[in-house]
Design a protein around this motif. Structure first.
Motif, mmCIF file in Angstrom:
data_model
loop_
_atom_site.group_PDB
_atom_site.id
_atom_site.type_symbol
_atom_site.label_atom_id
_atom_site.label_comp_id
_atom_site.label_asym_id
_atom_site.label_seq_id
_atom_site.Cartn_x
_atom_site.Cartn_y
_atom_site.Cartn_z
ATOM 1 N N SER A 63 27.062 -24.206 -29.701
ATOM 2 C CA SER A 63 27.242 -22.887 -30.300
ATOM 3 C C SER A 63 27.438 -21.828 -29.229
ATOM 4 C CB SER A 63 26.039 -22.540 -31.172
ATOM 5 O OG SER A 63 26.203 -21.289 -31.777
ATOM 6 N N PHE A 64 26.659 -21.887 -28.160
ATOM 7 C CA PHE A 64 26.825 -20.925 -27.062
ATOM 8 C C PHE A 64 28.195 -21.081 -26.404
ATOM 9 C CE2 PHE A 64 21.998 -21.318 -26.558
ATOM 10 C CZ PHE A 64 21.764 -20.274 -27.445
ATOM 11 N N ARG A 65 28.624 -22.323 -26.202
ATOM 12 C CA ARG A 65 29.915 -22.588 -25.547
ATOM 13 C C ARG A 65 31.072 -22.036 -26.373
ATOM 14 N NH1 ARG A 65 29.883 -27.885 -25.715
ATOM 15 N NH2 ARG A 65 31.357 -28.008 -27.408
ATOM 16 N N ILE A 66 31.081 -22.322 -27.661
ATOM 17 C CA ILE A 66 32.162 -21.843 -28.520
ATOM 18 C C ILE A 66 32.032 -20.332 -28.729
ATOM 19 C CG2 ILE A 66 33.277 -22.080 -30.779
ATOM 20 C CD1 ILE A 66 33.608 -24.500 -28.899
ATOM 21 N N GLY A 67 30.813 -19.821 -28.737
ATOM 22 C CA GLY A 67 30.611 -18.373 -28.859
ATOM 23 C C GLY A 67 31.206 -17.608 -27.687
ATOM 24 N N LEU A 68 31.040 -18.135 -26.487
ATOM 25 C CA LEU A 68 31.653 -17.491 -25.320
ATOM 26 C C LEU A 68 33.171 -17.545 -25.402
ATOM 27 C CD1 LEU A 68 29.283 -18.637 -22.451
ATOM 28 C CD2 LEU A 68 29.555 -16.333 -23.385
ATOM 29 N N TYR A 69 33.691 -18.621 -25.940
ATOM 30 C CA TYR A 69 35.135 -18.710 -26.148
ATOM 31 C C TYR A 69 35.578 -17.685 -27.194
ATOM 32 C CZ TYR A 69 39.667 -20.545 -27.516
ATOM 33 O OH TYR A 69 40.992 -20.676 -27.816
ATOM 34 N N ALA A 70 34.812 -17.537 -28.264
ATOM 35 C CA ALA A 70 35.158 -16.584 -29.314
ATOM 36 C C ALA A 70 35.049 -15.142 -28.829
ATOM 37 C CB ALA A 70 34.255 -16.787 -30.539
ATOM 38 N N ILE B 128 26.575 -28.677 -41.703
ATOM 39 C CA ILE B 128 25.463 -28.408 -42.621
ATOM 40 C C ILE B 128 24.576 -27.282 -42.090
ATOM 41 C CG2 ILE B 128 23.353 -29.380 -43.619
ATOM 42 C CD1 ILE B 128 24.893 -32.103 -43.600
ATOM 43 N N LEU B 129 24.282 -27.294 -40.790
ATOM 44 C CA LEU B 129 23.347 -26.326 -40.220
ATOM 45 C C LEU B 129 23.952 -24.947 -39.988
ATOM 46 C CD1 LEU B 129 21.506 -28.568 -37.602
ATOM 47 C CD2 LEU B 129 20.721 -27.884 -39.870
ATOM 48 N N ALA B 130 25.148 -24.895 -39.399
ATOM 49 C CA ALA B 130 25.679 -23.586 -39.009
ATOM 50 C C ALA B 130 27.188 -23.452 -39.151
ATOM 51 C CB ALA B 130 25.292 -23.294 -37.557
ATOM 52 N N LEU C 275 28.073 -12.683 -31.648
ATOM 53 C CA LEU C 275 26.686 -12.503 -32.101
ATOM 54 C C LEU C 275 26.298 -13.551 -33.140
ATOM 55 C CD1 LEU C 275 26.304 -8.620 -32.373
ATOM 56 C CD2 LEU C 275 25.465 -10.145 -30.566
ATOM 57 N N GLY C 276 27.233 -13.923 -34.004
ATOM 58 C CA GLY C 276 26.972 -14.980 -34.984
ATOM 59 C C GLY C 276 26.720 -16.319 -34.304
ATOM 60 N N TYR C 277 27.561 -16.666 -33.326
ATOM 61 C CA TYR C 277 27.364 -17.909 -32.586
ATOM 62 C C TYR C 277 26.064 -17.861 -31.785
ATOM 63 C CZ TYR C 277 32.008 -19.770 -33.567
ATOM 64 O OH TYR C 277 33.111 -20.284 -34.180
ATOM 65 N N LEU C 278 25.757 -16.702 -31.220
ATOM 66 C CA LEU C 278 24.518 -16.549 -30.454
ATOM 67 C C LEU C 278 23.303 -16.752 -31.355
ATOM 68 C CD1 LEU C 278 23.333 -15.761 -27.658
ATOM 69 C CD2 LEU C 278 23.307 -13.407 -28.497
ATOM 70 N N ALA C 279 23.316 -16.145 -32.536
ATOM 71 C CA ALA C 279 22.198 -16.299 -33.472
ATOM 72 C C ALA C 279 22.045 -17.756 -33.898
ATOM 73 C CB ALA C 279 22.418 -15.413 -34.697
ATOM 74 N N ALA C 280 23.150 -18.415 -34.203
ATOM 75 C CA ALA C 280 23.092 -19.833 -34.582
ATOM 76 C C ALA C 280 22.547 -20.667 -33.428
ATOM 77 C CB ALA C 280 24.474 -20.331 -34.998
ATOM 78 N N GLY C 281 22.996 -20.384 -32.217
ATOM 79 C CA GLY C 281 22.529 -21.131 -31.048
ATOM 80 C C GLY C 281 21.048 -20.952 -30.798
ATOM 81 N N VAL C 282 20.559 -19.736 -30.939
ATOM 82 C CA VAL C 282 19.131 -19.478 -30.731
ATOM 83 C C VAL C 282 18.294 -20.224 -31.765
ATOM 84 C CG1 VAL C 282 17.360 -17.674 -30.846
ATOM 85 C CG2 VAL C 282 19.443 -17.283 -29.536
ATOM 86 N N VAL C 283 18.693 -20.146 -33.023
ATOM 87 C CA VAL C 283 17.952 -20.849 -34.084
ATOM 88 C C VAL C 283 17.963 -22.352 -33.830
ATOM 89 C CG1 VAL C 283 17.979 -21.444 -36.535
ATOM 90 C CG2 VAL C 283 18.263 -19.070 -35.828
ATOM 91 N N LEU C 284 19.116 -22.889 -33.462
ATOM 92 C CA LEU C 284 19.208 -24.328 -33.226
ATOM 93 C C LEU C 284 18.410 -24.747 -31.989
ATOM 94 C CD1 LEU C 284 22.959 -24.839 -34.123
ATOM 95 C CD2 LEU C 284 20.978 -25.606 -35.430
ATOM 96 N N CYS C 285 18.317 -23.889 -30.991
ATOM 97 C CA CYS C 285 17.518 -24.228 -29.805
ATOM 98 C C CYS C 285 16.019 -24.131 -30.089
ATOM 99 C CB CYS C 285 17.893 -23.334 -28.628
ATOM 100 S SG CYS C 285 19.469 -23.797 -27.867
ATOM 101 N N ILE C 286 15.635 -23.245 -30.975
ATOM 102 C CA ILE C 286 14.217 -23.123 -31.341
ATOM 103 C C ILE C 286 13.738 -24.395 -32.042
ATOM 104 C CG2 ILE C 286 12.637 -21.925 -32.926
ATOM 105 C CD1 ILE C 286 14.078 -19.335 -32.182
ATOM 106 N N LEU C 287 14.614 -25.034 -32.788
ATOM 107 C CA LEU C 287 14.241 -26.234 -33.527
ATOM 108 C C LEU C 287 14.115 -27.484 -32.648
ATOM 109 C CD1 LEU C 287 16.465 -25.668 -36.683
ATOM 110 C CD2 LEU C 287 14.020 -25.230 -36.437
ATOM 111 N N ILE C 288 14.304 -27.367 -31.350
ATOM 112 C CA ILE C 288 14.171 -28.404 -30.329
ATOM 113 C C ILE C 288 15.090 -29.606 -30.555
ATOM 114 C CG2 ILE C 288 12.594 -29.949 -29.104
ATOM 115 C CD1 ILE C 288 11.904 -27.040 -28.629
#
Length: 135
Positions: free
Chosen positions: A41-48, A75-77, A19-32
């Motif tokens: 983040s999604f890739r490593i989150g699925l691994y985690a 710096i970001l996540a 969920l932490g990796y998912l949240a970071a990935g969503v925020v980073l994708c929103i920033l384009i």
């Protein structure tokens, strides 16, 4: 054995870390502009979420771009996610059953800090001496 470790991991820490990796990935994708970091983040989150039986290896083609991307990632996540692994690992190490999972969490700290230039791959089934995240 991998199934048992993965189920324990999922219940005790994997889902929350995912969920932490998912949240970071969503925020980073929103920033384009930071979409490549969101995908990492999604890739490593699925691994985690389900790590045993898979491993993280460095890509041979990773270079300066991956290094610079990892600096931005930290710096970001990255430092938040690494902190999550450290706190979860310490909590798991309070119980005897959780010690192997806590150690596995500590082994994920470098990956959470530098995910670019890495890839997830399945481990060959070769017997009890397979290299896994916990061993």
């Amino acid at each position: 054995m991998r199934l048992i470790l993965n189920v324990l991991w999922l219940v005790l820490s994997g889902f929350w870390l995912f969920l932490g990796y998912l949240a970071a990935g969503v925020v980073l994708c929103i920033l384009i502009v930071t979409i490549p970091w969101g995908i990492a983040s999604f890739r490593i989150g699925l691994y985690a979420l389900w790590p045993f039986g898979r491993e993280i290896v460095s890509k041979r083609t990773a270079g300066v771009g991956s290094f610079l991307g990892n600096v931005v990632w930290v710096i970001l996540a990255g430092w938040w996610l690494a902190l999550g692994h450290i706190v979860t690992g310490l909590a798991l190490c309070l119980t005897i059953i959780g010690i192997p999972l806590g150690i596995a969490n500590f082994k994920l700290v470098p990956v959470s800090l530098m995910p670019l230039g890495k890839e997830v791959r399945d481990i060959r089934r070769g017997g009890p001496f397979d290299r896994t995240l916990a061993g």
